[in-house]
Design a protein around this motif. Structure first.
Motif, PDB file in Angstrom:
ATOM      1  N   THR A 100       0.862  -1.191   0.000  1.00  0.00           N
ATOM      2  CA  THR A 100       0.000   0.000   0.000  1.00  0.00           C
ATOM      3  C   THR A 100       0.895   1.237   0.000  1.00  0.00           C
ATOM      4  N   ARG A 101       0.289   2.385  -0.268  1.00  0.00           N
ATOM      5  CA  ARG A 101       1.053   3.631  -0.298  1.00  0.00           C
ATOM      6  C   ARG A 101       0.889   4.375   1.035  1.00  0.00           C
ATOM      7  N   TYR A 102       1.164   3.641   2.122  1.00  0.00           N
ATOM      8  CA  TYR A 102       1.134   4.210   3.462  1.00  0.00           C
ATOM      9  C   TYR A 102       2.478   3.949   4.129  1.00  0.00           C
ATOM     10  N   CYS A 103       2.812   4.749   5.125  1.00  0.00           N
ATOM     11  CA  CYS A 103       4.005   4.474   5.915  1.00  0.00           C
ATOM     12  C   CYS A 103       3.743   4.847   7.371  1.00  0.00           C
ATOM     13  N   VAL A 104       4.508   4.256   8.264  1.00  0.00           N
ATOM     14  CA  VAL A 104       4.413   4.511   9.699  1.00  0.00           C
ATOM     15  C   VAL A 104       5.729   5.118  10.159  1.00  0.00           C
ATOM     16  N   LEU A 105       5.662   6.210  10.922  1.00  0.00           N
ATOM     17  CA  LEU A 105       6.845   6.875  11.451  1.00  0.00           C
ATOM     18  C   LEU A 105       6.733   6.914  12.967  1.00  0.00           C
ATOM     19  N   LEU A 106       7.850   6.727  13.622  1.00  0.00           N
ATOM     20  CA  LEU A 106       7.905   6.796  15.084  1.00  0.00           C
ATOM     21  C   LEU A 106       8.998   7.774  15.492  1.00  0.00           C
ATOM     22  N   SER A 107       8.657   8.717  16.366  1.00  0.00           N
ATOM     23  CA  SER A 107       9.655   9.640  16.913  1.00  0.00           C
ATOM     24  C   SER A 107       9.794   9.391  18.403  1.00  0.00           C
ATOM     25  N   ASP A 108      10.934   9.805  18.975  1.00  0.00           N
ATOM     26  CA  ASP A 108      11.156   9.616  20.404  1.00  0.00           C
ATOM     27  C   ASP A 108      10.799  10.885  21.173  1.00  0.00           C
ATOM     28  N   ARG A 109      11.144  10.919  22.446  1.00  0.00           N
ATOM     29  CA  ARG A 109      10.755  12.060  23.294  1.00  0.00           C
ATOM     30  C   ARG A 109      11.466  13.343  22.890  1.00  0.00           C
ATOM     31  N   ASP A 110      12.560  13.229  22.128  1.00  0.00           N
ATOM     32  CA  ASP A 110      13.274  14.398  21.623  1.00  0.00           C
ATOM     33  C   ASP A 110      12.825  14.773  20.213  1.00  0.00           C
ATOM     34  N   ALA A 111      11.749  14.161  19.749  1.00  0.00           N
ATOM     35  CA  ALA A 111      11.182  14.427  18.421  1.00  0.00           C
ATOM     36  C   ALA A 111      12.125  14.016  17.297  1.00  0.00           C
ATOM     37  N   ARG A 112      12.982  13.030  17.552  1.00  0.00           N
ATOM     38  CA  ARG A 112      13.820  12.458  16.488  1.00  0.00           C
ATOM     39  C   ARG A 112      13.124  11.246  15.907  1.00  0.00           C
ATOM     40  N   LEU A 113      13.218  11.062  14.595  1.00  0.00           N
ATOM     41  CA  LEU A 113      12.661   9.874  13.965  1.00  0.00           C
ATOM     42  C   LEU A 113      13.534   8.673  14.311  1.00  0.00           C
ATOM     43  N   VAL A 114      12.920   7.641  14.906  1.00  0.00           N
ATOM     44  CA  VAL A 114      13.694   6.473  15.339  1.00  0.00           C
ATOM     45  C   VAL A 114      13.272   5.196  14.620  1.00  0.00           C
ATOM     46  N   ASP A 115      12.154   5.234  13.867  1.00  0.00           N
ATOM     47  CA  ASP A 115      11.762   4.063  13.078  1.00  0.00           C
ATOM     48  C   ASP A 115      10.827   4.511  11.967  1.00  0.00           C
ATOM     49  N   LEU A 116      11.015   3.917  10.776  1.00  0.00           N
ATOM     50  CA  LEU A 116      10.168   4.202   9.622  1.00  0.00           C
ATOM     51  C   LEU A 116       9.817   2.882   8.958  1.00  0.00           C
ATOM     52  N   ARG A 117       8.552   2.676   8.654  1.00  0.00           N
ATOM     53  CA  ARG A 117       8.096   1.459   7.984  1.00  0.00           C
ATOM     54  C   ARG A 117       7.272   1.877   6.756  1.00  0.00           C
ATOM     55  N   PHE A 118       7.594   1.309   5.590  1.00  0.00           N
ATOM     56  CA  PHE A 118       6.948   1.718   4.342  1.00  0.00           C
ATOM     57  C   PHE A 118       6.184   0.553   3.730  1.00  0.00           C
ATOM     58  N   GLY A 119       5.002   0.890   3.156  1.00  0.00           N
ATOM     59  CA  GLY A 119       4.196  -0.144   2.505  1.00  0.00           C
ATOM     60  C   GLY A 119       4.641  -0.449   1.095  1.00  0.00           C
ATOM     61  N   SER A 120       5.399   0.445   0.463  1.00  0.00           N
ATOM     62  CA  SER A 120       5.827   0.223  -0.920  1.00  0.00           C
ATOM     63  C   SER A 120       7.056   1.073  -1.207  1.00  0.00           C
ATOM     64  N   HIS A 121       7.761   0.722  -2.296  1.00  0.00           N
ATOM     65  CA  HIS A 121       8.921   1.501  -2.710  1.00  0.00           C
ATOM     66  C   HIS A 121       8.505   2.915  -3.109  1.00  0.00           C
ATOM     67  N   GLN A 122       7.309   3.046  -3.695  1.00  0.00           N
ATOM     68  CA  GLN A 122       6.870   4.357  -4.167  1.00  0.00           C
ATOM     69  C   GLN A 122       6.717   5.353  -3.009  1.00  0.00           C
ATOM     70  N   VAL A 123       6.065   4.911  -1.926  1.00  0.00           N
ATOM     71  CA  VAL A 123       5.867   5.838  -0.810  1.00  0.00           C
ATOM     72  C   VAL A 123       7.189   6.066  -0.077  1.00  0.00           C
ATOM     73  N   ARG A 124       8.050   5.055  -0.031  1.00  0.00           N
ATOM     74  CA  ARG A 124       9.362   5.251   0.597  1.00  0.00           C
ATOM     75  C   ARG A 124      10.157   6.327  -0.151  1.00  0.00           C
ATOM     76  N   ASP A 125      10.172   6.226  -1.480  1.00  0.00           N
ATOM     77  CA  ASP A 125      10.931   7.195  -2.273  1.00  0.00           C
ATOM     78  C   ASP A 125      10.354   8.601  -2.115  1.00  0.00           C
ATOM     79  N   ALA A 126       9.005   8.690  -2.099  1.00  0.00           N
ATOM     80  CA  ALA A 126       8.367  10.005  -1.989  1.00  0.00           C
ATOM     81  C   ALA A 126       8.644  10.642  -0.629  1.00  0.00           C
ATOM     82  N   VAL A 127       8.570   9.851   0.444  1.00  0.00           N
ATOM     83  CA  VAL A 127       8.754  10.395   1.793  1.00  0.00           C
ATOM     84  C   VAL A 127      10.211  10.752   2.044  1.00  0.00           C
TER      85      VAL A 127
END
Length: 544
Positions: free
Chosen positions: A72-99
C-alpha cells in the motif's frame, strides 16, 4: 513554547481557512525563523539507540502495522521524546521514495522549529492527536502528504515518550486511519508500562541468579535509578567506581562483554564480565580480582527468560513458538481446553506439582479458557514457581480480566501476527509446507495468487491442512487455482482487498459486534460519520 500564542493574520500565500490549531502552529514555525521553502536537510541527523525502551515496546506493534501496510502507499513513522525519527516502515517503494525525498530519514529532528507544521512536530508540541492534510503543512515539500499523529504518553510518568504517525499521499487519505492509529498507540503505551515493570523485575531476577551462581562473589546490578550489590561487591567497589563502571559499558551496543582489567579507586585490579537482561534495561556485572578465577555460568551466556507468553489467534503457531522457546523436548504440557472433561481441582494440582520442579519446563496452553478462579490461582503459583513456564493465549483484547493478569506476569511476551495481515509471506510459507512432503509438486502463479488472497481464518493450521489435502489428492505436477479447496470459497470481491482494507474491515466488524450492531455508536467510537461508515461497509462488503 507557549500554546496560547495569539493567532496572526495569515500572510499572503497561506492556505485559506486554516484550523485554529494549524494556524497557531504556522505562527510558531514562523516565529522560530523557519520558512516554507526550507529543507529538512538543513538540520543534521543523529544516531538512533536501538536498545531504547520506546523501541523495545513499539517494535511488535510496528511489525504488525508493517504487515498491514504491505503493498500500500502508506508508511508509519515513530519519533522519540526528543522528536527524532527512530523508526520508519513503508508499505511500498513508491511511498518510501516520496517520503525520503523530503529528507524524512532516521535520526532527523521533527520539531516545529525544524520541520514546521506536521503530525509529528505539532503533536509533540500539543501532546494531543493531530491530523495535518495537504496544504496544511508549513513546509512546501510536505504538502503532497496527509498525516495523522498520536502522542505516546507513559502511563506512569505521564511524560511524552514519542509520537506514532501514519502518513500517506493526499489522495490516499482515509478517516478510519485515526482509530487504527489510536489503537496502535494504546498498545505501545501498554507495552511501555509492561516494559518498565518487566525491566526492573528482570534486572532484579538476573541479579539474584548471578548472586546465587557465584555463591557470594561480587555482583552489581545497575540501571538508570537502580543500584543493587551484594555484600562482597559493596566491600570491594566504592561509590566513586560506579560512574566509571557505567562509562565503561554505556557506550556499547552489545548484550554482553568483558573488561579485561580495571583498577578500582582503592587500587584493586579487577576483571569484569557484564550482561544486559533481555529487556535491555540495566546491566549485571560480575567482578573478580585479577588474582582470582572468573566465575561464569556453564553456558557462558544469559539464561533464557523464566516465564514467557505467546499470544495469537488459534492456528497462528502458538504451540510451535512455545516449543521453540523451551529448547528441549522434555516438557510438561497442559491445556486449559482439557478442563471441559477434567476435574479442575485435579488439573490444577498436577500443574502446581510440576511448577515446583527445579529443572522442569512447564507449558500451559489456551489459558484464555481458564475460569477466573483458576487463572488467579495459576498466576499466584507461577510467582513462586521453580520451573520455567510458558503460556499461550488468544489475543488479550479477547480475554477476561483475570486471564490478562495471568499473561502479564510473564517476563517475555511474543505476539503472533494473523496470516491475513502478512499476505506477502503466504507464498513462501505455502511452498515450504509443500516442500516438506518431498513430492514433485509446485504451485502455478494463479494458485499462489489465490492462496495469498485468502483470509485464512484458521491461520497457519488451516494453510497446513490445505497443503495436506492437496498432497492427498495428487503426488506430482502443477497445482492450479482450481485444485485449491478453501481459497475457492472466497468471494471474488474479497480477492482484491489489500492489507489496509483487511485491517479496516476488522476494525469496523469488531466495533459493530461490540456495540450490538448499533451503527451510530460504532461510527462515534471510530470517529467517523455514519455516512462514511455506511460507505466503507458497502466497499468492504460488511453485512448490515
Amino acid at each position: 513554547m507557549a500554546h496560547d500564542t495569539v493567532v496572526a493574520t495569515p500572510s499572503p500565500g497561506d492556505p485559506p481557512a486554516l484550523r485554529d490549531e494549524i494556524a497557531r502552529s504556522w505562527e510558531r514555525s514562523r516565529s522560530s525563523g523557519l520558512r516554507p521553502s526550507d529543507s529538512l536537510e538543513r538540520f543534521s541527523v543523529s544516531d538512533v539507540d536501538r536498545r531504547s525502551r520506546l523501541l523495545a515496546a513499539a517494535e511488535p506493534v510496528l511489525d504488525r502495522m508493517e504487515s498491514m501496510l504491505a503493498r500500500t502507499r502508506y508508511c508509519v513513522l515513530l519519533s522519540d521524546r526528543d522528536a527524532r525519527l527512530v523508526d520508519l516502515r513503508f508499505g511500498s517503494h513508491q511511498v518510501r521514495d516520496a517520503v525520503t525525498a523530503t529528507g524524512t530519514v532516521l535520526g532527523r529532528p521533527f520539531r516545529e522549529e525544524t520541520s514546521g507544521t506536521n503530525s509529528i512536530a505539532t503533536v509533540h508540541e500539543l501532546r494531543v492527536p493531530v491530523s495535518v492534510r495537504g496544504d496544511e503543512h508549513y513546509i512546501e515539500a510536505m504538502k503532497g502528504f496527509s498525516c495523522h499523529g498520536h502522542p505516546l504518553i507513559h502511563p506512569v510518568t505521564r511524560r511524552i515518550e514519542g509520537v506514532l504517525d501514519i502518513t500517506c499521499l493526499v489522495d490516499e487519505d482515509n478517516p478510519l486511519l485515526q482509530p487504527l492509529l489510536a489503537q496502535s498507540a494504546t498498545d505501545i503505551q501498554s507495552r511501555l508500562l509492561e516494559e518498565t515493570r518487566w525491566s526492573e523485575q528482570l534486572l532484579f531476577a538476573a541479579f539474584q541468579r548471578s548472586n546465587a551462581t557465584r555463591r557470594g562473589a561480587p555482583v552489581i546490578a545497575m540501571a538508570d535509578e537502580i543500584l543493587l550489590e551484594n555484600t562482597s561487591a559493596a566491600a570491594l567497589v566504592g561509590s566513586d567506581d560506579h560512574g566509571a563502571l557505567r562509562a565503561q559499558i554505556e557506550g556499547s551496543t552489545r548484550r554482553s562483554g568483558t573488561i579485561g582489567s580495571m583498577t578500582l579507586r582503592a587500587g584493586r585490579a579487577v576483571r569484569i564480565r557484564w550482561e544486559r537482561p533481555r529487556s535491555g534495561a540495566g546491566v549485571v556485572l560480575e567482578i573478580d580480582p585479577v588474582d582470582a578465577p572468573t566465575v561464569i555460568d556453564a553456558a557462558g551466556r544469559p539464561p533464557a527468560a523464566r516465564t514467557t507468553a505467546v499470544i495469537g489467534e488459534p492456528g497462528s503457531g502458538r504451540s510451535t513458538a512455545l516449543s521453540d522457546w523451551a529448547r528441549t523436548p522434555d516438557t510438561d504440557r497442559f491445556d486449559a481446553a482439557d478442563l471441559a472433561v477434567d476435574d479442575a481441582h485435579a488439573w490444577m494440582a498436577r500443574v502446581s506439582e510440576r511448577l515446583r520442579g527445579d529443572d522442569a519446563v512447564v507449558l500451559v496452553e489456551n489459558v484464555h479458557l481458564l475460569p477466573d478462579l483458576l487463572a488467579c490461582a495459576l498466576r499466584e503459583t507461577i510467582g513462586s514457581a521453580s520451573a520455567r513456564v510458558g503460556l499461550s493465549s488468544n489475543p488479550v483484547v479477547d480475554v477476561g480480566h483475570e486471564q490478562r493478569r495471568l499473561v502479564s506476569v510473564c517476563a517475555d511476551c511474543t505476539e503472533l501476527v494473523p496470516l491475513r495481515l502478512r499476505r506477502h509471506e503466504i507464498p513462501s510459507i505455502a511452498r515450504s509446507m509443500l516442500g516438506r512432503h518431498g513430492l514433485d509438486l509446485h504451485f502455478t502463479p494463479a494458485a499462489i495468487t489465490a492462496l495469498a488472497n485468502h483470509d485464512w481464518p484458521g491461520n497457519l493450521a488451516e494453510l497446513a491442512q490445505e497443503i495436506d489435502d492437496l498432497v492427498a489428492r495428487r503426488s506430482a505436477g502443477a497445482i492450479t487455482d482450481t485444485d485449491l479447496l478453501r481459497p475457492r470459497r472466497t468471494r471474488p470481491s474479497d480477492c482484491t482487498r489489500n492489507p489496509i482494507d483487511t485491517a479496516l474491515h476488522e476494525a469496523i466488524t469488531n466495533e459493530l459486534r461490540r456495540h450490538g450492531g448499533n451503527k451510530r455508536a460504532t461510527a462515534d467510537h471510530l470517529g467517523i460519520s455514519r455516512t462514511t461508515l455506511y460507505k466503507r461497509m458497502r466497499e468492504l462488503h460488511i453485512p448490515g
